[in-house]
Scaffold this motif. Structure first.
Motif, PDB file in Angstrom:
ATOM      1  N   ARG A 116      45.531  41.400  37.499  1.00  0.00           N
ATOM      2  CA  ARG A 116      44.118  41.414  37.109  1.00  0.00           C
ATOM      3  C   ARG A 116      43.318  42.313  38.030  1.00  0.00           C
ATOM      4  O   ARG A 116      43.538  42.330  39.246  1.00  0.00           O
ATOM      5  N   PHE A 117      42.406  43.057  37.427  1.00  0.00           N
ATOM      6  CA  PHE A 117      41.515  43.956  38.154  1.00  0.00           C
ATOM      7  C   PHE A 117      40.103  43.765  37.612  1.00  0.00           C
ATOM      8  O   PHE A 117      39.907  43.383  36.455  1.00  0.00           O
ATOM      9  N   THR A 118      39.119  44.072  38.462  1.00  0.00           N
ATOM     10  CA  THR A 118      37.712  43.932  38.092  1.00  0.00           C
ATOM     11  C   THR A 118      37.047  45.299  38.146  1.00  0.00           C
ATOM     12  O   THR A 118      37.145  46.006  39.148  1.00  0.00           O
ATOM     13  N   VAL A 119      36.368  45.658  37.055  1.00  0.00           N
ATOM     14  CA  VAL A 119      35.635  46.919  36.958  1.00  0.00           C
ATOM     15  C   VAL A 119      34.159  46.593  36.806  1.00  0.00           C
ATOM     16  O   VAL A 119      33.768  45.866  35.885  1.00  0.00           O
ATOM     17  N   VAL A 120      33.337  47.144  37.708  1.00  0.00           N
ATOM     18  CA  VAL A 120      31.892  46.967  37.651  1.00  0.00           C
ATOM     19  C   VAL A 120      31.292  48.226  37.046  1.00  0.00           C
ATOM     20  O   VAL A 120      31.444  49.322  37.603  1.00  0.00           O
TER      21      VAL A 120
ATOM     22  N   LYS B  84      33.219  51.220  39.086  1.00  0.00           N
ATOM     23  CA  LYS B  84      34.070  51.039  40.263  1.00  0.00           C
ATOM     24  C   LYS B  84      35.093  49.965  39.963  1.00  0.00           C
ATOM     25  O   LYS B  84      34.749  48.896  39.461  1.00  0.00           O
ATOM     26  N   CYS B  85      36.347  50.287  40.294  1.00  0.00           N
ATOM     27  CA  CYS B  85      37.441  49.361  40.025  1.00  0.00           C
ATOM     28  C   CYS B  85      37.953  48.783  41.336  1.00  0.00           C
ATOM     29  O   CYS B  85      37.904  49.439  42.392  1.00  0.00           O
ATOM     30  N   SER B  86      38.468  47.570  41.267  1.00  0.00           N
ATOM     31  CA  SER B  86      38.992  46.912  42.467  1.00  0.00           C
ATOM     32  C   SER B  86      40.283  47.545  42.957  1.00  0.00           C
ATOM     33  O   SER B  86      40.678  47.324  44.105  1.00  0.00           O
ATOM     34  N   CYS B  87      40.965  48.356  42.127  1.00  0.00           N
ATOM     35  CA  CYS B  87      42.191  49.013  42.576  1.00  0.00           C
ATOM     36  C   CYS B  87      41.909  50.213  43.481  1.00  0.00           C
ATOM     37  O   CYS B  87      42.816  50.686  44.176  1.00  0.00           O
ATOM     38  N   LYS B  88      40.666  50.742  43.473  1.00  0.00           N
ATOM     39  CA  LYS B  88      40.235  51.831  44.363  1.00  0.00           C
ATOM     40  C   LYS B  88      41.058  53.110  44.181  1.00  0.00           C
ATOM     41  O   LYS B  88      41.232  53.878  45.127  1.00  0.00           O
TER      42      LYS B  88
END
Length: 229
Positions: A23-27, A36-40
């Motif tokens: 799971r990843f979070t994209v703001v 911006k994604c949590s995977c950077k």
């Protein structure tokens, strides 16, 4: 796969799951088209990750802020020129003026290639260029020849003169086989000792070993046999 979408302070928060069940979070800022994604991945590599592409799938085109120059074909066109001792750098930021200048020079070279060895076409093209040249020079009569030449060079390179150069010469590298051989600690210890040591008599520095030691009875028998012979 988008699991859920929630809004918080004008921002859309996407919970996305990839093929490996991570799971990843994209703001996503809808107004500024920022994500911006949590995977950077974009911060580390400079390429958009698949999670942000899911968020941007409704857009007609990717925002230019996410198109990094080093991944485009224009990155290899930038260069640094040295003309008459003056260095011009093309690695600066792009603007509309530079893009238009590059297009004009590209069109000129394209016309030269299409004209080829045809004298009529080259003559006609030369006349057009000369007319434009005289038209431009008529408005720059007050400029000195040196200034006008520098202006032409800067327009060709698409950059201005660099005021300070902070480039140092590279350090001298020692390749294999160059210089003296590095001796091991064992070799250095042997050099510090006073000559070889005889394993039979224990004397060091007498330049003899077990085979030539006079105290060795085997060597005495050999010497007696040589005398009898």
């Amino acid at each position: 796969m988008v699991l859920s979408v929630r809004e918080d302070g004008g921002m859309l928060h996407y919970d996305i799951m990839d093929g490996k069940n991570k799971r990843f979070t994209v703001v996503h800022n809808v107004n500024d088209h920022e994500a911006k994604c949590s995977c950077k991945m974009f911060e580390m590599v400079g390429l958009l990750c698949r999670h942000i592409f899911v968020v941007f799938r409704d857009l007609e085109r990717i925002p230019l802020k996410y198109v990094v120059n080093r991944w485009t074909k224009d990155a290899s066109l930038k260069a640094t020129f040295e003309i008459d001792g003056v260095i011009y750098d093309q690695n600066g930021p792009k603007d509309e003026k530079k893009m238009l200048l590059n297009k004009v020079w590209s069109d000129i070279h394209c016309c030269m290639d299409m004209a080829g060895s045809n004298m009529e076409q080259l003559t006609a093209f030369s006349q057009v260029i000369d007319e434009q040249k005289q038209l431009l020079l008529s408005g720059k009569e007050k400029l000195s020849p040196q200034h006008s030449r520098r202006t032409v060079i800067e327009s060709y390179c698409g950059s201005t003169e660099i005021s300070e150069i902070n480039i140092l010469p590279p350090k001298h590298a020692k390749n294999k086989g160059s210089g003296k051989r590095i001796k091991s600690s064992k070799e250095l210890a042997m050099e510090k000792q006073e000559g070889r040591k005889c394993n039979f008599c224990g004397v060091r520095g007498d330049h003899h070993d077990t085979r030539t030691c006079q105290l060795n009875p085997k060597n005495k028998d050999k010497q007696k046999g040589k005398k009898k012979a």
